[in-house]
Design a protein around this motif. Structure first.
Motif, mmCIF file in Angstrom:
data_model
loop_
_atom_site.group_PDB
_atom_site.id
_atom_site.type_symbol
_atom_site.label_atom_id
_atom_site.label_comp_id
_atom_site.label_asym_id
_atom_site.label_seq_id
_atom_site.Cartn_x
_atom_site.Cartn_y
_atom_site.Cartn_z
ATOM 1 N N LEU A 176 23.571 45.422 36.287
ATOM 2 C CA LEU A 176 22.272 44.811 36.850
ATOM 3 C C LEU A 176 22.368 43.684 37.708
ATOM 4 O O LEU A 176 21.422 43.611 38.721
ATOM 5 N N GLN A 177 23.322 42.778 37.433
ATOM 6 C CA GLN A 177 23.306 41.616 38.236
ATOM 7 C C GLN A 177 24.410 41.632 39.413
ATOM 8 O O GLN A 177 23.957 41.475 40.534
ATOM 9 N N SER A 178 25.508 41.970 39.014
ATOM 10 C CA SER A 178 26.700 41.804 40.418
ATOM 11 C C SER A 178 26.383 43.151 40.977
ATOM 12 O O SER A 178 26.686 42.866 42.244
ATOM 13 N N MET A 179 26.186 44.190 40.192
ATOM 14 C CA MET A 179 26.154 45.388 41.171
ATOM 15 C C MET A 179 25.066 45.595 42.211
ATOM 16 O O MET A 179 24.800 46.225 43.112
ATOM 17 N N ASN A 180 23.830 45.361 41.345
ATOM 18 C CA ASN A 180 22.413 45.583 41.833
ATOM 19 C C ASN A 180 21.506 44.209 42.131
ATOM 20 O O ASN A 180 20.434 44.415 42.623
ATOM 21 N N GLY A 181 22.155 42.998 41.986
ATOM 22 C CA GLY A 181 21.332 42.036 42.466
ATOM 23 C C GLY A 181 20.142 41.382 41.693
ATOM 24 O O GLY A 181 19.695 40.388 42.305
ATOM 25 N N LEU A 182 20.065 41.787 40.419
ATOM 26 C CA LEU A 182 19.127 41.228 39.593
ATOM 27 C C LEU A 182 19.375 39.822 39.123
ATOM 28 O O LEU A 182 20.355 39.526 39.039
#
Length: 415
Positions: A250-256
């Motif tokens: 969610l953070q590294s791949m989707n920028g959350l």
């Protein structure tokens, strides 16, 4: 194995199931989610601060879960022999000390070692808390209480990542471990106030490790217990494939942001809590096996959808969010009910049965966490494959190994 006989003419006062006791056991079940979820949002920062790779940071989950598994494997039989209360208090104090070491760690290696001790003592405490419940409840009441504990205990994975995100915003990830240390002391005080000795001397098993080995052979000789063991262990593996990789997906791949990730993680944990509360309401009305089956079908569907999204579409944010929610809701239906069914198969060895159950569950979590991260920070394929495999193995355990005998089908509908 021998069981100590009561002294002639001695009346035994049994501990009672009180709201304070149940609340304290709920508190104890918060050990694992608080010790992990508080700093899961900080995985990228931990990697930077300690000059570690993503896999090394995930290995801190592995050492914790391996410690949890061994702590439960040893703590359950020791409490069968020595009683519940004093071993529980000692474990909680040790967990607090290990949490302080985590907060002060200068390197990823020291953190791994401290996390192992933290997990060992935490697992010891958790299995004893569960054994106290099994000492005092059976049948439908046991299923209902364990589901209530799982549901109310779901507050910890809801609150944990949110608090972790706040800590990251206001301070440093190390503060999360100081918080766990303080909570360990509070748990100790709660046990002193609300948890009496639930295993009187005349019901304790003597014989040490030899007795444990004999009891372990007995519980593992129960086919349906082994089936439910596979159900809960494989499901836990699927769950922690999600826990170990969700921050990167969610953070590294989707920028959350860490805060947005924490909100999503908390919402998923809330879904698990609601599912467990629903299962508690259904206890005695709907066969527990049917509730577990519904959860496993949902888990399998989420795993397949996640795999398709990861292989062909680069894991879109919406797909990941929906699948993660379904995975957590499924766990609320599967894990507490599967554990209750397993305990019901070995009522003569509550501590050993709980120890083996906990060892398998947390051992699976420790094994799966680093495997889920083998693809690195930018793919969800290994995690999706592990969820599908966990669901398949759980279904094998439920439908084949733990299948009810024909003569017990009528009874099964009431469990």
């Amino acid at each position: 194995m021998s069981v100590r006989a009561p002294a002639p003419g001695l009346a035994t006062r049994r501990a009672r199931m009180t709201s304070g006791l149940v609340a304290t056991v709920v508190f104890l079940t918060a050990i694992a989610p608080l010790a992990t979820d508080l700093y899961v949002p900080a995985f990228p920062q931990v990697a930077d601060d300690l000059s570690a790779t993503a896999t090394q940071v995930q290995l801190t989950l592995t050492t914790f879960f391996v410690g949890m598994a061994l702590g439960q494997l040893i703590g359950g039989p020791v409490s069968d022999q020595r009683g519940r209360r004093l071993p529980l208090i000692g474990a909680l104090l040790l967990m607090s000390v290990a949490s302080v070491v985590c907060a002060l760690t200068p390197s990823i290696g020291v953190m791994m070692a401290a996390r192992f001790v933290q997990g060992f003592s935490g697992g010891w405490a958790m299995v004893i808390g569960r054994a106290v419940i099994v000492d005092l409840a059976t049948g439908v009441r046991l299923v209902r209480v364990l589901n209530v504990i799982a549901a109310v205990g779901g507050v910890a994975p809801v609150v944990g990542p949110l608090i972790g995100a706040v800590i990251l915003q206001l301070s440093h990830w190390r503060v999360s471990f100081w918080a766990v240390a303080v909570l360990g002391v509070v748990m100790t005080l709660a046990v002193l106030a609300a948890v009496p000795e639930s295993l009187p001397p005349e019901k304790r098993h003597s014989g040490g490790l030899r007795a444990f080995a004999m009891a372990g052979r007995e519980v593992l000789g129960q086919r349906r217990y082994v089936g439910y063991l596979l159900v809960t262990g494989a499901s836990m593996g699927a769950l922690f494939a999600y826990v170990a990789t969700s921050a990167f997906v969610l953070q590294s791949m989707n920028g959350l942001s860490p805060t947005a990730y924490s909100v999503d993680f908390a919402a998923n944990a809330a879904g698990m809590t609601v599912a467990a509360l629903v299962a508690a309401r259904l206890a005695g009305r709907v066969a527990t096996r049917k509730v577990v089956l519904v959860g496993l079908v949902a888990l399998a569907a989420a795993g397949v959808a996640m795999l398709i999204g990861a292989v062909w579409f680069g894991t879109p944010l919406l797909v990941a969010i929906i699948c993660f929610l379904v995975i957590m809701v499924a766990q609320g239906l599967v894990v507490p009910n599967g554990g209750a069914l397993a305990s019901g198969e070995v009522p003569e060895h509550p501590g050993t049965g709980s120890a083996v159950l906990g060892c398998v569950q947390w051992g699976a979590a420790g094994l799966i966490a680093p495997i889920a991260g083998l693809g690195g920070e930018h793919t969800a394929v290994p995690m999706a494959l592990l969820v599908v495999a966990g669901a398949a193995l759980s279904l094998l355990g439920l439908l084949v190994i733990a299948r009810p005998a024909t003569r017990t089908l009528a009874k099964e509908t009431q469990q």
